[in-house]
Scaffold this motif. Structure first.
Motif, PDB file in Angstrom:
ATOM      1  N   ARG A 187       0.868  -1.180   0.000  1.00 45.98           N
ATOM      2  CA  ARG A 187       0.000   0.000   0.000  1.00 45.98           C
ATOM      3  C   ARG A 187       0.902   1.225   0.000  1.00 45.98           C
ATOM      4  NH1 ARG A 187      -3.293  -0.135   5.150  1.00 45.98           N
ATOM      5  NH2 ARG A 187      -1.445  -1.221   5.911  1.00 45.98           N
ATOM      6  N   TRP A 188       0.796   2.067  -1.015  1.00 46.81           N
ATOM      7  CA  TRP A 188       1.601   3.282  -1.104  1.00 46.81           C
ATOM      8  C   TRP A 188       0.869   4.376  -0.351  1.00 46.81           C
ATOM      9  CZ3 TRP A 188       6.291   2.371  -2.796  1.00 46.81           C
ATOM     10  CH2 TRP A 188       7.162   3.453  -3.011  1.00 46.81           C
ATOM     11  N   VAL A 189       1.397   4.749   0.814  1.00 47.08           N
ATOM     12  CA  VAL A 189       0.670   5.614   1.743  1.00 47.08           C
ATOM     13  C   VAL A 189       1.090   7.068   1.587  1.00 47.08           C
ATOM     14  CG1 VAL A 189       0.153   6.068   4.172  1.00 47.08           C
ATOM     15  CG2 VAL A 189       0.435   3.707   3.379  1.00 47.08           C
ATOM     16  N   ALA A 190       0.111   7.953   1.600  1.00 46.92           N
ATOM     17  CA  ALA A 190       0.353   9.395   1.642  1.00 46.92           C
ATOM     18  C   ALA A 190      -0.474   9.969   2.769  1.00 46.92           C
ATOM     19  CB  ALA A 190      -0.028  10.061   0.319  1.00 46.92           C
ATOM     20  N   GLY A 191       0.094  10.927   3.483  1.00 45.65           N
ATOM     21  CA  GLY A 191      -0.637  11.542   4.585  1.00 45.65           C
ATOM     22  C   GLY A 191       0.289  12.214   5.554  1.00 45.65           C
ATOM     23  N   ASP A 193      -1.114  20.991   4.821  1.00 45.63           N
ATOM     24  CA  ASP A 193      -1.035  21.750   3.577  1.00 45.63           C
ATOM     25  C   ASP A 193       0.314  21.614   2.881  1.00 45.63           C
ATOM     26  OD1 ASP A 193       0.609  24.031   4.893  1.00 45.63           O
ATOM     27  OD2 ASP A 193      -1.232  23.933   6.080  1.00 45.63           O
ATOM     28  N   ASP A 194       1.374  21.296   3.602  1.00 44.16           N
ATOM     29  CA  ASP A 194       2.665  21.153   2.940  1.00 44.16           C
ATOM     30  C   ASP A 194       2.817  19.790   2.270  1.00 44.16           C
ATOM     31  OD1 ASP A 194       2.816  19.759   5.288  1.00 44.16           O
ATOM     32  OD2 ASP A 194       4.732  20.580   5.941  1.00 44.16           O
ATOM     33  N   GLU A 195       1.799  18.942   2.372  1.00 45.88           N
ATOM     34  CA  GLU A 195       1.792  17.687   1.646  1.00 45.88           C
ATOM     35  C   GLU A 195       1.031  17.813   0.327  1.00 45.88           C
ATOM     36  OE1 GLU A 195       3.388  15.088   2.728  1.00 45.88           O
ATOM     37  OE2 GLU A 195       3.826  15.669   4.786  1.00 45.88           O
ATOM     38  N   TRP A 196       0.173  18.812   0.210  1.00 45.28           N
ATOM     39  CA  TRP A 196      -0.627  18.969  -0.998  1.00 45.28           C
ATOM     40  C   TRP A 196       0.272  19.259  -2.196  1.00 45.28           C
ATOM     41  CZ3 TRP A 196      -4.498  22.749   1.745  1.00 45.28           C
ATOM     42  CH2 TRP A 196      -5.289  22.022   2.631  1.00 45.28           C
ATOM     43  N   GLY A 197      -0.113  18.738  -3.338  1.00 49.16           N
ATOM     44  CA  GLY A 197       0.690  18.862  -4.545  1.00 49.16           C
ATOM     45  C   GLY A 197       1.415  17.578  -4.896  1.00 49.16           C
ATOM     46  N   TRP A 198       1.465  16.631  -3.944  1.00 46.88           N
ATOM     47  CA  TRP A 198       2.095  15.325  -4.170  1.00 46.88           C
ATOM     48  C   TRP A 198       1.420  14.610  -5.326  1.00 46.88           C
ATOM     49  CZ3 TRP A 198      -0.298  10.493  -3.480  1.00 46.88           C
ATOM     50  CH2 TRP A 198       0.552   9.374  -3.425  1.00 46.88           C
ATOM     51  N   GLU A 199       2.211  13.931  -6.163  1.00 46.40           N
ATOM     52  CA  GLU A 199       1.673  13.204  -7.313  1.00 46.40           C
ATOM     53  C   GLU A 199       2.138  11.757  -7.315  1.00 46.40           C
ATOM     54  OE1 GLU A 199       1.369  15.074 -11.343  1.00 46.40           O
ATOM     55  OE2 GLU A 199       2.528  16.685 -10.396  1.00 46.40           O
ATOM     56  N   VAL A 248      -9.041   5.131  -9.988  1.00 43.10           N
ATOM     57  CA  VAL A 248      -7.912   4.875  -9.092  1.00 43.10           C
ATOM     58  C   VAL A 248      -8.472   4.231  -7.827  1.00 43.10           C
ATOM     59  CG1 VAL A 248      -8.013   7.194  -8.071  1.00 43.10           C
ATOM     60  CG2 VAL A 248      -5.894   5.857  -7.921  1.00 43.10           C
ATOM     61  N   TYR A 249      -7.729   3.270  -7.273  1.00 42.84           N
ATOM     62  CA  TYR A 249      -8.223   2.508  -6.127  1.00 42.84           C
ATOM     63  C   TYR A 249      -7.652   3.052  -4.820  1.00 42.84           C
ATOM     64  CZ  TYR A 249     -10.053  -1.496  -3.562  1.00 42.84           C
ATOM     65  OH  TYR A 249     -10.760  -2.287  -2.710  1.00 42.84           O
ATOM     66  N   LEU A 250      -8.529   3.331  -3.870  1.00 40.83           N
ATOM     67  CA  LEU A 250      -8.126   3.759  -2.531  1.00 40.83           C
ATOM     68  C   LEU A 250      -8.290   2.580  -1.572  1.00 40.83           C
ATOM     69  CD1 LEU A 250      -9.784   7.303  -2.279  1.00 40.83           C
ATOM     70  CD2 LEU A 250      -7.453   6.724  -2.958  1.00 40.83           C
ATOM     71  N   HIS A 251      -7.176   2.065  -1.072  1.00 37.18           N
ATOM     72  CA  HIS A 251      -7.235   0.976  -0.094  1.00 37.18           C
ATOM     73  C   HIS A 251      -7.577   1.524   1.282  1.00 37.18           C
ATOM     74  CE1 HIS A 251      -5.862  -2.145   2.699  1.00 37.18           C
ATOM     75  NE2 HIS A 251      -5.995  -2.999   1.694  1.00 37.18           N
ATOM     76  N   ASP A 252      -6.982   2.648   1.637  1.00 35.74           N
ATOM     77  CA  ASP A 252      -7.277   3.344   2.900  1.00 35.74           C
ATOM     78  C   ASP A 252      -7.705   4.769   2.584  1.00 35.74           C
ATOM     79  OD1 ASP A 252      -6.144   1.352   4.975  1.00 35.74           O
ATOM     80  OD2 ASP A 252      -4.443   1.663   3.632  1.00 35.74           O
ATOM     81  N   ASN A 253      -8.543   5.329   3.433  1.00 37.47           N
ATOM     82  CA  ASN A 253      -8.924   6.737   3.325  1.00 37.47           C
ATOM     83  C   ASN A 253      -9.579   7.163   4.623  1.00 37.47           C
ATOM     84  OD1 ASN A 253      -9.766   9.292   2.683  1.00 37.47           O
ATOM     85  ND2 ASN A 253     -11.438   8.633   1.351  1.00 37.47           N
ATOM     86  N   LYS A 263      -4.487  10.771   9.588  1.00 38.59           N
ATOM     87  CA  LYS A 263      -4.531  11.535   8.342  1.00 38.59           C
ATOM     88  C   LYS A 263      -3.704  10.817   7.277  1.00 38.59           C
ATOM     89  CE  LYS A 263      -3.158  15.458  10.215  1.00 38.59           C
ATOM     90  NZ  LYS A 263      -2.863  16.896  10.414  1.00 38.59           N
ATOM     91  N   TYR A 264      -4.325   9.895   6.561  1.00 36.96           N
ATOM     92  CA  TYR A 264      -3.609   9.229   5.484  1.00 36.96           C
ATOM     93  C   TYR A 264      -4.589   8.523   4.545  1.00 36.96           C
ATOM     94  CZ  TYR A 264      -4.277   4.825   8.072  1.00 36.96           C
ATOM     95  OH  TYR A 264      -4.823   3.744   8.717  1.00 36.96           O
ATOM     96  N   PHE A 265      -4.096   8.247   3.354  1.00 32.19           N
ATOM     97  CA  PHE A 265      -4.796   7.396   2.397  1.00 32.19           C
ATOM     98  C   PHE A 265      -3.746   6.548   1.705  1.00 32.19           C
ATOM     99  CE2 PHE A 265      -3.735  11.228   0.039  1.00 32.19           C
ATOM    100  CZ  PHE A 265      -3.248  10.744  -1.164  1.00 32.19           C
ATOM    101  N   SER A 266      -4.163   5.522   0.976  1.00 32.10           N
ATOM    102  CA  SER A 266      -3.188   4.664   0.306  1.00 32.10           C
ATOM    103  C   SER A 266      -3.754   4.107  -0.992  1.00 32.10           C
ATOM    104  CB  SER A 266      -2.750   3.505   1.214  1.00 32.10           C
ATOM    105  OG  SER A 266      -3.805   2.570   1.385  1.00 32.10           O
TER     106      SER A 266
END
Length: 268
Positions: free
Chosen positions: A114-118, A126-132, A150-155, A228-231
């Motif tokens: 799971r590729w996690v962002a958060g 706000d300093d995480e926004w813009g990630w691609e 696109v599939y969200l495993h976590d949100n 605060k994360y999604f994957s």
């Protein structure tokens, strides 16, 4: 982000022609992991380190990019005005050929990782926004895009918003932006599973050439600061096709993996 930061830089991005806000414009510093995204009213909050002396690049689909030079920042400039680009309509030739539905990308929900962002445990996000995050795709024939998934495993967010980006791909990295319209995906609270956007009204055509398709994190809200994360699921593979960068001006990295995202399309 660097340590020892001063007070955040706050301002607004406006349409230079109309004076109206430019929603979700991106701000980034070339070759550095610094950047953010403006909100729906064009207002931004950019956290910069002390003694900052670089140029901030401001972009939005359908506008020419603008620069906030160090001298501008030192003089107190905080409002950025983006000039609209003239939209050119390409001639459409309807070929009397049979077309068929197909898919392009990875349409399997399960992955090896799971590729996690958060930003769990942080007071700000706000300093995480813009990630691609995205993938290099290889259309075998010219095609018209019908939908993107696109599939969200976590949100764990009450609000989660992305932008779909398409880039020409060559020399090992994404290049020119191919979309002339802002295509966004919005998840309902804590939505998991396939997140979809209908592309039929956008009239997006692909040539039989490699492209990079990414989702860009634009906005998020949550009442649970520790969650605060999604994957997105990703699959290991020999070829390096998965792309990632921290913000709109950061360097791309490429991985020997493939994320769960794909297009529905019509092709010859």
């Amino acid at each position: 982000m660097a340590h020892g930061q001063h007070q955040p830089l706050e301002g607004q991005v406006l349409n230079a022609r109309t004076g109206q806000p430019v929603p979700f414009a991106t701000l980034g510093v070339p070759r550095r992991g610094l950047g953010t995204v403006a909100d729906e009213n064009g207002r931004y909050l950019l956290r910069l380190p002390d003694n900052f002396a670089d140029t901030v690049v401001v972009t939005s689909i359908g506008f020419s990019r603008a620069l906030l030079l160090p001298a501008h920042l030192a003089a107190g400039q905080r409002v950025v005005r983006l000039a609209p680009q003239e939209q050119t309509l390409e001639n459409v030739v309807v070929a009397h050929r049979r077309v068929k539905p197909a898919t392009l990308g990875r349409k399997t929900a399960k992955g090896d990782l799971r590729w996690v962002a958060g930003s769990s445990g942080k007071n700000t996000v706000d300093d995480e926004w813009g990630w691609e995050l995205g993938a290099v795709l290889h259309p075998a024939k010219p095609a018209v895009l019908e939908a993107f998934h696109v599939y969200l495993h976590d949100n764990n967010y009450e609000l989660l918003r992305f932008r779909l980006n398409l880039y020409a791909y060559g020399q090992g990295k994404p290049g020119k932006t191919l979309l002339q319209q802002d295509v966004q995906l919005k998840a309902w609270p804590k939505q998991k599973g396939w997140l979809t956007v209908d592309l039929r009204s956008y009239n997006i055509n692909l040539e039989a050439q490699p492209v990079a398709a990414t989702i860009q994190w634009l906005q998020s809200e949550t009442a649970e600061p520790q969650k605060k994360y999604f994957s997105v699921p990703v699959k290991r593979q020999p070829k390096q096709v998965m792309l990632e960068r921290e913000n709109s001006e950061a360097a791309w990295t490429i991985h020997a993996m493939q994320p769960s995202l794909y297009f529905e399309l019509l092709t010859e």
